[in-house]
Design an enzyme around this catalytic site. Structure first.
Site, mmCIF file in Angstrom:
data_model
loop_
_atom_site.group_PDB
_atom_site.id
_atom_site.type_symbol
_atom_site.label_atom_id
_atom_site.label_comp_id
_atom_site.label_asym_id
_atom_site.label_seq_id
_atom_site.Cartn_x
_atom_site.Cartn_y
_atom_site.Cartn_z
ATOM 1 N N HIS A 1 -24.205 -29.577 47.505
ATOM 2 C CA HIS A 1 -24.854 -28.458 46.817
ATOM 3 C C HIS A 1 -24.343 -28.305 45.393
ATOM 4 O O HIS A 1 -23.410 -27.527 45.138
ATOM 5 C CB HIS A 1 -24.627 -27.166 47.612
ATOM 6 C CG HIS A 1 -25.205 -27.220 48.983
ATOM 7 N ND1 HIS A 1 -24.551 -27.798 50.044
ATOM 8 C CD2 HIS A 1 -26.400 -26.787 49.457
ATOM 9 C CE1 HIS A 1 -25.311 -27.723 51.128
ATOM 10 N NE2 HIS A 1 -26.438 -27.119 50.807
ATOM 11 N N HIS B 1 -30.109 -26.428 43.857
ATOM 12 C CA HIS B 1 -29.327 -25.851 44.958
ATOM 13 C C HIS B 1 -28.723 -26.928 45.870
ATOM 14 O O HIS B 1 -27.527 -26.945 46.109
ATOM 15 C CB HIS B 1 -30.183 -24.882 45.789
ATOM 16 C CG HIS B 1 -29.568 -24.555 47.109
ATOM 17 N ND1 HIS B 1 -28.661 -23.536 47.267
ATOM 18 C CD2 HIS B 1 -29.675 -25.150 48.325
ATOM 19 C CE1 HIS B 1 -28.258 -23.509 48.533
ATOM 20 N NE2 HIS B 1 -28.864 -24.483 49.185
ATOM 21 N N HIS C 1 -30.536 -3.413 78.587
ATOM 22 C CA HIS C 1 -29.085 -3.319 78.718
ATOM 23 C C HIS C 1 -28.536 -4.172 79.870
ATOM 24 O O HIS C 1 -27.342 -4.118 80.164
ATOM 25 C CB HIS C 1 -28.665 -1.863 78.933
ATOM 26 C CG HIS C 1 -28.711 -1.061 77.659
ATOM 27 N ND1 HIS C 1 -29.840 -1.000 76.875
ATOM 28 C CD2 HIS C 1 -27.759 -0.310 77.038
ATOM 29 C CE1 HIS C 1 -29.589 -0.233 75.819
ATOM 30 N NE2 HIS C 1 -28.334 0.189 75.895
HETATM 31 C C1 LIG Z 1 -26.690 -18.045 58.166
HETATM 32 C C2 LIG Z 1 -27.177 -19.145 57.279
HETATM 33 N N1 LIG Z 1 -28.501 -19.271 57.070
HETATM 34 C C3 LIG Z 1 -28.969 -20.284 56.307
HETATM 35 C C4 LIG Z 1 -28.114 -21.179 55.754
HETATM 36 C C5 LIG Z 1 -28.655 -22.338 54.918
HETATM 37 N N2 LIG Z 1 -28.386 -22.119 53.506
HETATM 38 C C6 LIG Z 1 -27.313 -22.633 52.913
HETATM 39 S S1 LIG Z 1 -27.160 -22.149 51.321
HETATM 40 C C7 LIG Z 1 -28.586 -21.254 51.406
HETATM 41 C C8 LIG Z 1 -29.083 -20.485 50.210
HETATM 42 C C9 LIG Z 1 -28.031 -19.572 49.728
HETATM 43 O O1 LIG Z 1 -28.358 -19.027 48.487
HETATM 44 P P1 LIG Z 1 -27.170 -18.631 47.507
HETATM 45 O O2 LIG Z 1 -26.110 -17.940 48.236
HETATM 46 O O3 LIG Z 1 -27.795 -17.931 46.362
HETATM 47 O O4 LIG Z 1 -26.578 -20.011 47.065
HETATM 48 P P2 LIG Z 1 -27.008 -20.901 45.833
HETATM 49 O O5 LIG Z 1 -28.485 -21.093 45.917
HETATM 50 O O6 LIG Z 1 -26.580 -20.172 44.636
HETATM 51 O O7 LIG Z 1 -26.288 -22.188 46.069
HETATM 52 C C10 LIG Z 1 -29.142 -21.338 52.665
HETATM 53 C C11 LIG Z 1 -30.388 -20.667 53.059
HETATM 54 C C12 LIG Z 1 -26.747 -21.009 55.994
HETATM 55 N N3 LIG Z 1 -25.827 -21.834 55.511
HETATM 56 N N4 LIG Z 1 -26.313 -19.966 56.726
#
Ligand SMILES: Cc1ncc(C[n+]2csc(CCOP(=O)(O)OP(=O)(O)O)c2C)c(N)n1
Length: 658
Positions: free
Chosen positions: A26, A259, A469
């Site tokens: 990333h 990303h 429940h």
């Molecule tokens: C609970 C969860 N849902 C989905 C993901 C997949 N995922 C990893 S990073 C991301 C986007 C996160 O956005 P942000 O925090 O703004 O990170 P950036 O785009 O700046 O790297 C997603 C959806 C994850 N790691 N954890």
């Protein structure tokens, strides 16, 4: 010489090199967060890479776990034992640099993270542990006195658990928790505006936080000032909103494309050019190391040796407390606790949730570092402990945590407290709400910590509260999580064994499944057998034709069925199987001996989903639908679990077999 720029760029460059080499990772957040991480580590955070587990270090939790390349690059430059070669192995099998940070695996990683939101959630546990430990020892600030820092992105703050976390951190006035928020306004799929329009500042302020703003997340001085100010907070945790640019410097700057896209080598060259950092892949200028050596490293060394002196003096001034502190720093309390079950009068009957409370009281007498609570169901799950007061900002000594109705956060806090070290914990909720906590339970198993979950109201015998429940599939869910122990004890003796196992564990979570209704102590109940996970609780008279297997409240019913069958001329054996995972570890010879009869001659009786029970028996009497609302005895009857109904069903099975 201004090391700031070169060090920040080295972090960016190294992260890109790692991601591009492994063709996975990333880059977006690595490029946006580098100045935040650089400033935190070079100018504020106190830790010692030569002793990464030094107890009084500041903790750092990367809630945005997908920024792992940045963390590993940083730890490498800071002098942690992560050789350059391991950076080149990023995301490869058996490397020190796995896809997301894993505690206990990579030096300098304080918590496992990646499931967004859980890092912030666990950090609250770290901050609570610090505050509580400081209070329970006289002059405790000499033993423990550190900050808990967290880095999160937009994603962590969208997750619901972050709200539970900030709400509790605000209530508890955890002023030593500092959350750096990389606000790059992009998530995986697109601009943040596609999925959120919230006033983050207002939200945190409403929860009782200080909120600071860094307008330019590339400005090291601005970040530095904000961190300095955050550290002076006396009453509130601090959020530092840092405006950054995702994929900064790259051809995809400002776009969500950066990303999770591994850049091509050409794109990396272009980005480095834009940053004014012209170094070959994995080539690191000496100044980048110097930037941390003269700051982070020196500061940590000085603080650690100062701490050692303070603690030495402490050991003389408070020898008893010091000894206790040292012995409780690890989670190990193996030396103590029920080596035998207490003796009970014949016919003793009690709900296992009440027995659990009795044992908690006993544990609290012996374990001075017990810290726990429930999600607003202490009265029902029986988690309140005699003599415990509430943990509050005014009473940090309090051992009882009012988590409120925040199950997921409660479980994450427990993980954070245990990762911090120095305390033993328990938390309580209804079994049916273990679903809310599943992701944190799974996390505790991966983190190899001895979390203890007390789950009561363990079947349709809940009755009047109805299907919402009444747990049906939850036992199966818990039993399918790797590396945790699940106990469903059938009486006071078995719960004693389960408590022993739970508190003797140092690296594995335990779920104790508790009944609301009274359960009679079965005459053949065995503490040793229950510790093993399964045993013969009621023998056959001569030669069994069938083996009845059961857990929890159904053991009593199975024994009643056994009696009734005998009067119809069918001799059977009853096996109690309180813990599948422990039983499964035994030799097949032992297991066969316990069952006595082959698979085809066994029936499993449990008031829950049947699927996982077929592992042990060809026949299963379970419940494969949601329960019903009504008085418990009527609900039990509706699903055919009275002893008479069970006898009839088992009889039919036996007859079909013979
Ligand atoms: C609970 C969860 N849902 C989905 C993901 C997949 N995922 C990893 S990073 C991301 C986007 C996160 O956005 P942000 O925090 O703004 O990170 P950036 O785009 O700046 O790297 C997603 C959806 C994850 N790691 N954890």
């Amino acid at each position: 010489m201004n090391f700031d720029k070169i060090a920040v760029n080295a972090l960016r460059g190294l992260s890109l090199d790692m991601i591009t080499r492994s063709k996975s990772g990333h880059p977006g957040i690595a490029l946006s967060s580098a100045p935040l991480m650089y400033t935190l580590f070079s100018k504020h955070l106190i830790a010692d890479p030569d002793d990464p587990n030094w107890f009084n270090r500041d903790r750092f939790i990367l809630s945005a776990g997908h920024a792992s390349s940045l963390l590993y690059a940083l730890l490498h430059l800071c002098g942690y034992k992560i050789p350059l070669d391991q950076l080149k192995q990023f995301r490869q099998l058996d490397s020190l640099t796995p896809g997301h940070p894993e505690v206990g695996h990579t030096p300098g990683v304080d918590a496992t993270s990646g499931p967004l939101g859980q890092g912030i959630a666990q950090a609250v546990g770290f901050a609570m542990a610090e505050a509580h430990l400081q209070a329970i020892y006289p002059e405790g600030e000499q033993l423990i006195n550190h900050y808990t820092y967290v880095l999160c992105g937009d994603g962590c703050l969208e997750e619901g658990i972050s709200q539970e976390a900030i709400s509790l951190a605000g209530l508890q006035k955890l002023n030593k928790m500092i959350l750096l928020y990389d606000r790059n306004d992009c998530t995986l799929d697109g601009p943040l505006a596609n999925s959120s329009s919230e006033d983050v500042k207002g939200r945190f302020e409403a929860a009782g936080w200080n909120v600071l703003l860094v307008k330019d997340g590339n400005d090291v001085d601005e970040i530095d000032k904000a961190l300095s100010l955050a550290k002076t907070a006396k009453e509130k945790p601090t959020l530092i909103i840092c405006h950054t640019v995702i994929g900064y410097g790259s051809p995809y700057a400002g776009s969500n494309v950066s990303h999770g896209k591994a850049f091509t080598p050409e794109e990396v060259i272009k980005t480095k050019e834009n940053l004014g950092y012209n170094f070959a892949p994995f080539e690191i200028p000496e100044e980048a190391y110097m930037a941390f050596k003269d700051t982070f490293y020196k500061r940590g060394q000085a603080a650690h040796s100062e701490y050692n002196k303070t603690v030495e003096a402490y050991s003389k001034n408070h020898p008893t407390e010091y000894h206790l502190f040292e012995s409780l720093k690890s989670n190990n309390i193996k030396s103590y606790l029920f080596d035998n079950a207490p003796s009970y009068e014949e016919g003793y009957k009690e709900a296992t949730r009440n027995e659990s409370q009795a044992f908690l009281n006993l544990v609290s007498n012996e374990v001075p570092n017990l810290f726990g609570g429930s999600a607003d169901v202490a009265g029902s799950v029986k988690t309140s402990v005699k003599g415990f007061t509430n943990f509050t900002p005014e009473n940090r000594k309090g051992q009882n945590i009012n988590f409120g109705i925040r199950e997921f956060e409660m479980a994450s806090i427990q993980n954070g407290i245990l990762l911090h070290g120095g305390l033993r914990t328990y938390i309580g909720s209804f079994l049916v709400f273990s679903d809310y906590m599943k992701a944190a339970i799974r996390m505790s198993a991966m983190e190899k910590i001895p979390s203890i979950y007390l789950f009561s109201h363990d079947s349709i015998a809940v009755g009047e509260d109805g299907p919402t429940h009444e747990p049906i599939e939850q036992l199966t869910m818990l039993r399918t999580i790797p590396d945790i122990t699940v106990y469903r004890p059938s009486d006071a003796i078995e719960i004693c064994a389960a408590y022993h196992v739970a508190f003797a564990s140092v690296d594995r979570p335990t779920c104790l499944i508790l009944s609301r209704q009274g359960l009679i102590n079965n005459p053949g109940s065995s503490y040793e057998g229950a510790k093993l996970g399964g045993y013969v609780v009621s023998k056959e008279v001569k030669q069994p034709v069938f083996t009845l297997i059961a857990t929890g409240s159904e053991v009593e019913s199975a024994i009643a069925v056994q009696k009734a069958l005998l009067s119809s001329g069918f001799d059977t054996r009853v096996v109690s199987l309180p813990s599948f995972d422990r039983f499964d570890k035994l030799t097949s010879a032992y297991k066969e001996e316990i069952f006595g009869l082959p698979y085809e001659k066994r029936v499993f009786i449990e008031m829950g989903k049947s699927d996982c029970l077929y592992k042990y028996a060809k026949y299963v009497i379970g419940i494969d639908e949601f329960g019903a609302s009504g008085p418990a005895s009527e609900v039990i009857k509706k699903y055919g679990f009275t002893p008479e109904q069970l006898t009839e069903k088992v009889l039919k099975i036996i007859k079909s077999q013979n």
